[in-house]
Scaffold this active site. Structure first.
Site, PDB file in Angstrom:
ATOM      1  N   ARG A  53       0.967  -2.595  12.587  1.00 49.55           N
ATOM      2  CA  ARG A  53       1.690  -1.781  11.808  1.00 49.55           C
ATOM      3  C   ARG A  53       1.283  -1.870  10.248  1.00 49.55           C
ATOM      4  NH1 ARG A  53       7.303  -2.816  14.395  1.00 49.55           N
ATOM      5  NH2 ARG A  53       6.143  -4.875  14.759  1.00 49.55           N
ATOM      6  N   GLY A  54       0.806  -3.017   9.986  1.00 50.46           N
ATOM      7  CA  GLY A  54       0.578  -3.514   8.684  1.00 50.46           C
ATOM      8  C   GLY A  54      -0.203  -2.815   7.793  1.00 50.46           C
TER       9      GLY A  54
ATOM     10  N   ASP B  88      -4.796  -4.278   7.225  1.00 50.16           N
ATOM     11  CA  ASP B  88      -3.998  -4.893   5.992  1.00 50.16           C
ATOM     12  C   ASP B  88      -4.819  -6.135   5.236  1.00 50.16           C
ATOM     13  OD1 ASP B  88      -3.044  -6.113   7.883  1.00 50.16           O
ATOM     14  OD2 ASP B  88      -1.035  -6.005   7.342  1.00 50.16           O
TER      15      ASP B  88
ATOM     16  N   ASP C 265      -7.038 -12.797   8.232  1.00 50.97           N
ATOM     17  CA  ASP C 265      -6.461 -13.704   8.236  1.00 50.97           C
ATOM     18  C   ASP C 265      -7.251 -15.100   8.875  1.00 50.97           C
ATOM     19  OD1 ASP C 265      -4.735 -16.163   7.276  1.00 50.97           O
ATOM     20  OD2 ASP C 265      -3.186 -15.670   8.728  1.00 50.97           O
ATOM     21  N   THR C 266      -7.045 -15.116   9.921  1.00 54.57           N
ATOM     22  CA  THR C 266      -7.950 -16.157  10.933  1.00 54.57           C
ATOM     23  C   THR C 266      -9.123 -15.125  11.494  1.00 54.57           C
ATOM     24  OG1 THR C 266      -6.772 -15.304  12.907  1.00 54.57           O
ATOM     25  CG2 THR C 266      -6.079 -17.414  12.021  1.00 54.57           C
ATOM     26  N   GLY C 267      -8.664 -13.692  11.475  1.00 52.44           N
ATOM     27  CA  GLY C 267      -9.948 -12.937  11.846  1.00 52.44           C
ATOM     28  C   GLY C 267     -10.073 -12.444  13.170  1.00 52.44           C
TER      29      GLY C 267
ATOM     30  N   THR D 298      -7.581 -10.879  14.908  1.00 55.96           N
ATOM     31  CA  THR D 298      -7.259  -9.480  15.170  1.00 55.96           C
ATOM     32  C   THR D 298      -8.369  -8.654  15.097  1.00 55.96           C
ATOM     33  OG1 THR D 298      -5.051  -9.993  14.542  1.00 55.96           O
ATOM     34  CG2 THR D 298      -5.589  -7.674  14.411  1.00 55.96           C
TER      35      THR D 298
ATOM     36  N   LYS E 298      -8.032 -13.626   3.334  1.00 58.29           N
ATOM     37  CA  LYS E 298      -7.772 -15.009   3.042  1.00 58.29           C
ATOM     38  C   LYS E 298      -8.880 -15.858   3.795  1.00 58.29           C
ATOM     39  CE  LYS E 298      -2.931 -15.085   4.074  1.00 58.29           C
ATOM     40  NZ  LYS E 298      -1.662 -15.529   4.907  1.00 58.29           N
TER      41      LYS E 298
ATOM     42  N   ARG F 166       7.784  -4.142   4.110  1.00 55.18           N
ATOM     43  CA  ARG F 166       6.416  -3.432   4.313  1.00 55.18           C
ATOM     44  C   ARG F 166       6.700  -2.408   3.179  1.00 55.18           C
ATOM     45  NH1 ARG F 166       4.023  -4.429   9.227  1.00 55.18           N
ATOM     46  NH2 ARG F 166       5.245  -5.054  10.812  1.00 55.18           N
TER      47      ARG F 166
HETATM   48  P1  IMP Z   1      -5.331 -12.351  11.833  1.00 51.08           P
HETATM   49  O1  IMP Z   1      -5.645 -12.187  13.311  1.00 51.08           O
HETATM   50  O2  IMP Z   1      -5.199 -14.013  11.623  1.00 51.08           O
HETATM   51  O3  IMP Z   1      -6.631 -12.221  10.965  1.00 51.08           O
HETATM   52  O4  IMP Z   1      -4.079 -11.932  11.076  1.00 51.08           O
HETATM   53  C1  IMP Z   1      -4.277 -10.479  11.086  1.00 51.08           C
HETATM   54  C2  IMP Z   1      -2.820  -9.891  10.823  1.00 51.08           C
HETATM   55  O5  IMP Z   1      -2.003 -10.920  10.768  1.00 51.08           O
HETATM   56  C3  IMP Z   1      -2.857  -9.048  10.000  1.00 51.08           C
HETATM   57  O6  IMP Z   1      -3.001  -7.765  10.459  1.00 51.08           O
HETATM   58  C4  IMP Z   1      -1.333  -9.089   9.647  1.00 51.08           C
HETATM   59  O7  IMP Z   1      -0.785  -8.238  10.290  1.00 51.08           O
HETATM   60  C5  IMP Z   1      -0.827 -10.603  10.053  1.00 51.08           C
HETATM   61  N1  IMP Z   1      -0.829 -11.440   8.787  1.00 51.08           N
HETATM   62  C6  IMP Z   1      -1.686 -12.435   8.213  1.00 51.08           C
HETATM   63  N2  IMP Z   1      -1.553 -12.893   7.157  1.00 51.08           N
HETATM   64  C7  IMP Z   1      -0.158 -12.463   6.657  1.00 51.08           C
HETATM   65  C8  IMP Z   1       0.516 -12.595   5.589  1.00 51.08           C
HETATM   66  O8  IMP Z   1       0.135 -13.292   4.511  1.00 51.08           O
HETATM   67  N3  IMP Z   1       1.712 -11.750   5.594  1.00 51.08           N
HETATM   68  C9  IMP Z   1       1.943 -10.843   6.506  1.00 51.08           C
HETATM   69  N4  IMP Z   1       1.124 -10.564   7.514  1.00 51.08           N
HETATM   70  C10 IMP Z   1       0.153 -11.151   7.767  1.00 51.08           C
HETATM   71 MG    MG Z   2      -1.723  -6.433  11.331  1.00 47.59          MG
END
Ligand code: IMP
Ligand code: MG
Length: 172
Positions: free
Chosen positions: A39-40, A96, A99-101, A103, A127, A161
């Site tokens: 949803r982000g 949105d 972060d780790t990438g 998703t 990030k 949000r």
């Molecule tokens: P990843 O899979 O670690 O890259 O995370 C991606 C998802 O985690 C994003 O689509 C966000 O929904 C959530 N996320 C990562 N970092 C944050 C943050 O600092 N605030 C809020 N949601 C976050």
């Molecule tokens: Mg997200």
């Protein structure tokens, strides 16, 4: 909850307009399909597509990742299966924050299997310090440090949000 503003609504608006202009230029004459990750990215997507001045189709995909509140577990699931025929489309994945990438990478590989004409990625926030998965971002808005942020579509708990700017969630 204590907060510190990181990116103001005006700064976001200027950046999103610039990103929309670039995307409009790059996809001129192509068959653009934006796939937005719920949803982000719903607010970012809503603003971004209004700055895209070429025809654009829009779809949504919901993912979930299990783990603690502020940390992605790395195990990402596609909640809503996606059945659209993609061979005619130049797909742009929009999220949105990277972060780790995990998703973006999971969704990228999932969509790649549907054999779109082309596939690129777009994220408002990046990030890079927390990256685990290897994934390229073609359009990125802001690079931020390893801080937990909320607002402009991103949640903290169930809320924030709808906050029009992006802030860092500070410890009490
Ligand atoms: P990843 O899979 O670690 O890259 O995370 C991606 C998802 O985690 C994003 O689509 C966000 O929904 C959530 N996320 C990562 N970092 C944050 C943050 O600092 N605030 C809020 N949601 C976050
Ligand atoms: Mg997200």
């Amino acid at each position: 909850m204590k907060q510190q503003v990181l990116i103001t609504a005006d700064e976001i608006a200027a950046k999103v307009e610039e990103m929309g202009a670039r995307i409009s230029q790059d996809y001129h004459g192509k068959n653009l399909l934006v796939i937005s990750l719920l949803r982000g990215s719903f607010i970012f997507t809503a603003d971004l597509v209004r700055h895209i001045h070429i025809p654009v189709a829009i779809e949504f995909l919901q993912t979930s990742s299990y783990g603690a509140e502020k940390v992605s577990s790395g195990q990402v699931n596609i909640v809503t299966p996606f059945n659209k025929e993609l061979s005619q489309y130049d797909v742009l994945l929009v999220d949105d924050i990277l972060d780790t990438g995990c998703t973006m990478k999971t969704v990228y590989e999932y969509i790649q299997k549907c054999k779109p004409k082309s596939l690129k990625t777009c994220t408002l926030l990046d990030k890079p310090s927390r990256r685990v998965a290897e994934i390229e971002v073609d359009y990125k808005g802001f690079i931020i440090e390893d801080r937990f942020v909320a607002g402009y579509g991103l949640n903290y708990g169930e809320h924030y949000r709808n906050t029009p700017y992006i802030f860092e969630v500070l410890p009490e």
